[in-house]
Design a protein around this motif. Structure first.
Motif, PDB file in Angstrom:
ATOM      1  N   THR A 117      45.027  20.568   7.557  1.00  0.00           N
ATOM      2  CA  THR A 117      44.439  19.483   6.773  1.00  0.00           C
ATOM      3  C   THR A 117      45.043  19.521   5.375  1.00  0.00           C
ATOM      4  O   THR A 117      45.077  20.566   4.730  1.00  0.00           O
ATOM      5  CB  THR A 117      42.909  19.635   6.691  1.00  0.00           C
ATOM      6  OG1 THR A 117      42.365  19.579   8.013  1.00  0.00           O
ATOM      7  CG2 THR A 117      42.294  18.534   5.847  1.00  0.00           C
ATOM      8  N   GLY A 121      41.145  15.694   3.322  1.00  0.00           N
ATOM      9  CA  GLY A 121      40.955  15.198   4.676  1.00  0.00           C
ATOM     10  C   GLY A 121      42.070  14.318   5.191  1.00  0.00           C
ATOM     11  O   GLY A 121      41.827  13.352   5.915  1.00  0.00           O
ATOM     12  N   GLY A 139      39.677   8.438  10.992  1.00  0.00           N
ATOM     13  CA  GLY A 139      39.648   9.887  10.846  1.00  0.00           C
ATOM     14  C   GLY A 139      40.360  10.459   9.651  1.00  0.00           C
ATOM     15  O   GLY A 139      40.817  11.604   9.699  1.00  0.00           O
ATOM     16  N   GLU A 142      36.953  10.469   4.144  1.00  0.00           N
ATOM     17  CA  GLU A 142      35.533  10.531   4.496  1.00  0.00           C
ATOM     18  C   GLU A 142      35.218   9.863   5.833  1.00  0.00           C
ATOM     19  O   GLU A 142      34.079   9.945   6.312  1.00  0.00           O
ATOM     20  CB  GLU A 142      34.705   9.864   3.401  1.00  0.00           C
ATOM     21  CG  GLU A 142      34.989   8.386   3.224  1.00  0.00           C
ATOM     22  CD  GLU A 142      34.183   7.769   2.090  1.00  0.00           C
ATOM     23  OE1 GLU A 142      34.219   6.533   1.966  1.00  0.00           O
ATOM     24  OE2 GLU A 142      33.530   8.523   1.343  1.00  0.00           O
ATOM     25  N   ASP A 143      36.193   9.204   6.446  1.00  0.00           N
ATOM     26  CA  ASP A 143      35.969   8.531   7.726  1.00  0.00           C
ATOM     27  C   ASP A 143      35.871   9.565   8.839  1.00  0.00           C
ATOM     28  O   ASP A 143      36.878  10.094   9.306  1.00  0.00           O
ATOM     29  CB  ASP A 143      37.114   7.553   8.006  1.00  0.00           C
ATOM     30  CG  ASP A 143      36.944   6.838   9.349  1.00  0.00           C
ATOM     31  OD1 ASP A 143      35.843   6.934   9.932  1.00  0.00           O
ATOM     32  OD2 ASP A 143      37.904   6.189   9.803  1.00  0.00           O
ATOM     33  N   ASP A 144      34.675   9.837   9.282  1.00  0.00           N
ATOM     34  CA  ASP A 144      34.443  10.845  10.320  1.00  0.00           C
ATOM     35  C   ASP A 144      34.008  10.222  11.640  1.00  0.00           C
ATOM     36  O   ASP A 144      33.614  10.909  12.563  1.00  0.00           O
ATOM     37  CB  ASP A 144      33.359  11.833   9.843  1.00  0.00           C
ATOM     38  CG  ASP A 144      33.320  13.101  10.677  1.00  0.00           C
ATOM     39  OD1 ASP A 144      34.401  13.674  10.933  1.00  0.00           O
ATOM     40  OD2 ASP A 144      32.215  13.519  11.086  1.00  0.00           O
ATOM     41  N   ASP A 145      34.084   8.902  11.748  1.00  0.00           N
ATOM     42  CA  ASP A 145      33.637   8.200  12.941  1.00  0.00           C
ATOM     43  C   ASP A 145      34.771   8.138  13.955  1.00  0.00           C
ATOM     44  O   ASP A 145      35.481   7.139  14.070  1.00  0.00           O
ATOM     45  CB  ASP A 145      33.170   6.788  12.577  1.00  0.00           C
ATOM     46  CG  ASP A 145      32.562   6.058  13.763  1.00  0.00           C
ATOM     47  OD1 ASP A 145      32.215   6.734  14.748  1.00  0.00           O
ATOM     48  OD2 ASP A 145      32.437   4.818  13.692  1.00  0.00           O
ATOM     49  N   TYR A 176      36.513  18.212   2.925  1.00  0.00           N
ATOM     50  CA  TYR A 176      36.743  17.879   4.330  1.00  0.00           C
ATOM     51  C   TYR A 176      37.505  19.013   5.005  1.00  0.00           C
ATOM     52  O   TYR A 176      38.620  18.842   5.506  1.00  0.00           O
ATOM     53  CB  TYR A 176      37.484  16.555   4.445  1.00  0.00           C
ATOM     54  CG  TYR A 176      36.742  15.437   3.738  1.00  0.00           C
ATOM     55  CD1 TYR A 176      35.537  14.960   4.234  1.00  0.00           C
ATOM     56  CD2 TYR A 176      37.228  14.901   2.547  1.00  0.00           C
ATOM     57  CE1 TYR A 176      34.834  13.957   3.576  1.00  0.00           C
ATOM     58  CE2 TYR A 176      36.533  13.900   1.881  1.00  0.00           C
ATOM     59  CZ  TYR A 176      35.335  13.437   2.394  1.00  0.00           C
ATOM     60  OH  TYR A 176      34.645  12.453   1.745  1.00  0.00           O
ATOM     61  N   SER A 179      39.310  19.111   8.708  1.00  0.00           N
ATOM     62  CA  SER A 179      38.965  17.841   9.349  1.00  0.00           C
ATOM     63  C   SER A 179      40.010  17.388  10.365  1.00  0.00           C
ATOM     64  O   SER A 179      39.666  16.749  11.361  1.00  0.00           O
ATOM     65  CB  SER A 179      38.761  16.747   8.298  1.00  0.00           C
ATOM     66  OG  SER A 179      39.942  16.551   7.529  1.00  0.00           O
ATOM     67  N   ARG A 182      39.378  19.399  13.697  1.00  0.00           N
ATOM     68  CA  ARG A 182      38.082  19.046  14.248  1.00  0.00           C
ATOM     69  C   ARG A 182      38.078  17.613  14.789  1.00  0.00           C
ATOM     70  O   ARG A 182      37.590  17.346  15.897  1.00  0.00           O
ATOM     71  CB  ARG A 182      36.996  19.208  13.191  1.00  0.00           C
ATOM     72  CG  ARG A 182      36.763  20.653  12.776  1.00  0.00           C
ATOM     73  CD  ARG A 182      35.748  20.748  11.645  1.00  0.00           C
ATOM     74  NE  ARG A 182      35.526  22.131  11.239  1.00  0.00           N
ATOM     75  CZ  ARG A 182      34.677  22.505  10.281  1.00  0.00           C
ATOM     76  NH1 ARG A 182      33.983  21.576   9.624  1.00  0.00           N
ATOM     77  NH2 ARG A 182      34.529  23.778   9.980  1.00  0.00           N
ATOM     78  N   ARG A 183      38.617  16.682  14.014  1.00  0.00           N
ATOM     79  CA  ARG A 183      38.600  15.281  14.434  1.00  0.00           C
ATOM     80  C   ARG A 183      39.537  15.032  15.610  1.00  0.00           C
ATOM     81  O   ARG A 183      39.229  14.237  16.504  1.00  0.00           O
ATOM     82  CB  ARG A 183      38.947  14.392  13.238  1.00  0.00           C
ATOM     83  CG  ARG A 183      37.849  14.390  12.184  1.00  0.00           C
ATOM     84  CD  ARG A 183      38.280  13.698  10.891  1.00  0.00           C
ATOM     85  NE  ARG A 183      37.209  13.732   9.904  1.00  0.00           N
ATOM     86  CZ  ARG A 183      37.326  13.298   8.647  1.00  0.00           C
ATOM     87  NH1 ARG A 183      38.474  12.794   8.228  1.00  0.00           N
ATOM     88  NH2 ARG A 183      36.302  13.363   7.809  1.00  0.00           N
ATOM     89  N   ARG A 186      37.803  16.232  18.760  1.00  0.00           N
ATOM     90  CA  ARG A 186      36.778  15.277  19.181  1.00  0.00           C
ATOM     91  C   ARG A 186      37.406  14.037  19.797  1.00  0.00           C
ATOM     92  O   ARG A 186      36.915  13.487  20.791  1.00  0.00           O
ATOM     93  CB  ARG A 186      35.895  14.916  17.994  1.00  0.00           C
ATOM     94  CG  ARG A 186      34.950  16.036  17.577  1.00  0.00           C
ATOM     95  CD  ARG A 186      34.443  15.862  16.155  1.00  0.00           C
ATOM     96  NE  ARG A 186      33.845  14.554  15.951  1.00  0.00           N
ATOM     97  CZ  ARG A 186      33.569  14.048  14.738  1.00  0.00           C
ATOM     98  NH1 ARG A 186      33.862  14.754  13.650  1.00  0.00           N
ATOM     99  NH2 ARG A 186      33.021  12.860  14.622  1.00  0.00           N
TER     100      ARG A 186
END
Length: 288
Positions: A117, A121, A139, A142-145, A176, A179, A182-183, A186
């Motif tokens: 990262t 982020g 992603g 701050e976009d974690d959706d 972040y 991130s 992790r992202r 997911r």
């Protein structure tokens, strides 16, 4: 760059800013492909063993690439599985969702991701294009959706043919933290990919090396189980040349600590008679 790592080697890394036994295949030379973009399918086709491991890294300073190379070396040494480490910037990654399943045969393919990262982020420079495509623009920052982006990859489960391992690199002093790893994990899960072993994380604010060493035996065990191969305990790398690594520090060494050779009858050294500071041009250094 795409590099075979069947021959054991390593290089000093730097720190990221956030950041069933089979006959061993013969050793192969370290090879680089041309700078033109290649496909994931071509990279996998270049690996000759039944089972395969292809690792992509997102690295700003070299640490992710170094750790990916170490895992690839370990997998080859223990299981005889040919492995390669590749820079996603040099690849057309759009066949990532189809290439692994298209290999055919009874072999199993694993795609690895070592993702650092960068900053707040963000992906590293060499992973920007790949990450933008793979995450459909989501992603970052701050976009974690990222669990249900709703694109075709998710609705059609286009990642069902991907088996993957993931190691994220970050710095816990940043908001972040890790991130990217992790992202991406997911996202892979959401498109139907199969994770092999646990997701690893390294914290540059603590000890990246300790985190990696804690994760390594777990992922090696998981890969062996996934491939269905017995650990050969390094036999796959036997017969390959050993390349020792040294740290050389040139410094002033006290005269009494330097051995100048065996003494002759006149109590003078047979070799290096002039010693440091004399006519002998050699420079003394401490080698560890």
């Amino acid at each position: 760059m795409f590099t075979f790592v069947n021959s054991l080697f390593s290089k000093p890394g730097s720190r990221p800013s956030n950041a069933t036994a089979a006959a061993a295949p013969p050793p192969r030379a370290v090879t680089s492909v041309p700078k033109s973009k290649k496909t994931v399918a071509a990279a996998l086709a270049s690996l000759q063993s039944q089972h395969k491991l292809l690792i992509f890294y997102g690295s700003q300073t070299g640490t992710a690439e170094d750790l990916a190379t170490r895992i690839a070396n370990e997998v080859y040494a223990r299981f005889g599985v040919e492995a390669a480490v590749a820079d996603p910037e040099d690849y057309d990654m759009t066949d990532l969702t189809t290439a692994p399943a298209a290999q055919g045969g009874e072999g199993k393919t694993v795609i690895g991701f070592f993702m650092a990262t960068y900053g707040e982020g963000e992906p590293t420079d060499n992973a920007v294009d790949f990450y933008e495509w793979f995450m459909d623009g989501h992603g970052k920052g701050e976009d974690d959706d990222v669990d249900d982006i709703g694109d075709e990859m998710v609705t059609e489960k286009l990642g069902a043919g991907i088996n993957y391992i993931m190691f994220g690199l970050g710095n816990s002093t940043y908001e972040y933290y890790n991130s990217m790893g992790r992202r991406m994990a997911r996202r892979l899960d959401s498109i139907g990919a199969t994770r092999v072993g646990v997701v690893g994380e390294g914290d540059d604010d603590g000890s990246m090396e300790d985190n990696f060493l804690e994760w390594k035996p777990k992922i090696i065990e998981a890969l062996g189980h996934f491939y269905g191969i017995k650990d050969m305990d390094g036999k796959a790398s036997r017969g390959q040349p050993h390349v020792p690594l040294f740290n050389v520090l040139v410094e002033s060494i006290p005269e009494k600590q330097i051995f100048h050779g065996e003494f002759s009858g006149d109590h003078k050294p047979r070799r290096f008679k002039n010693g440091p500071g004399g006519a002998d041009p050699r420079q003394f250094a401490e080698v560890t």
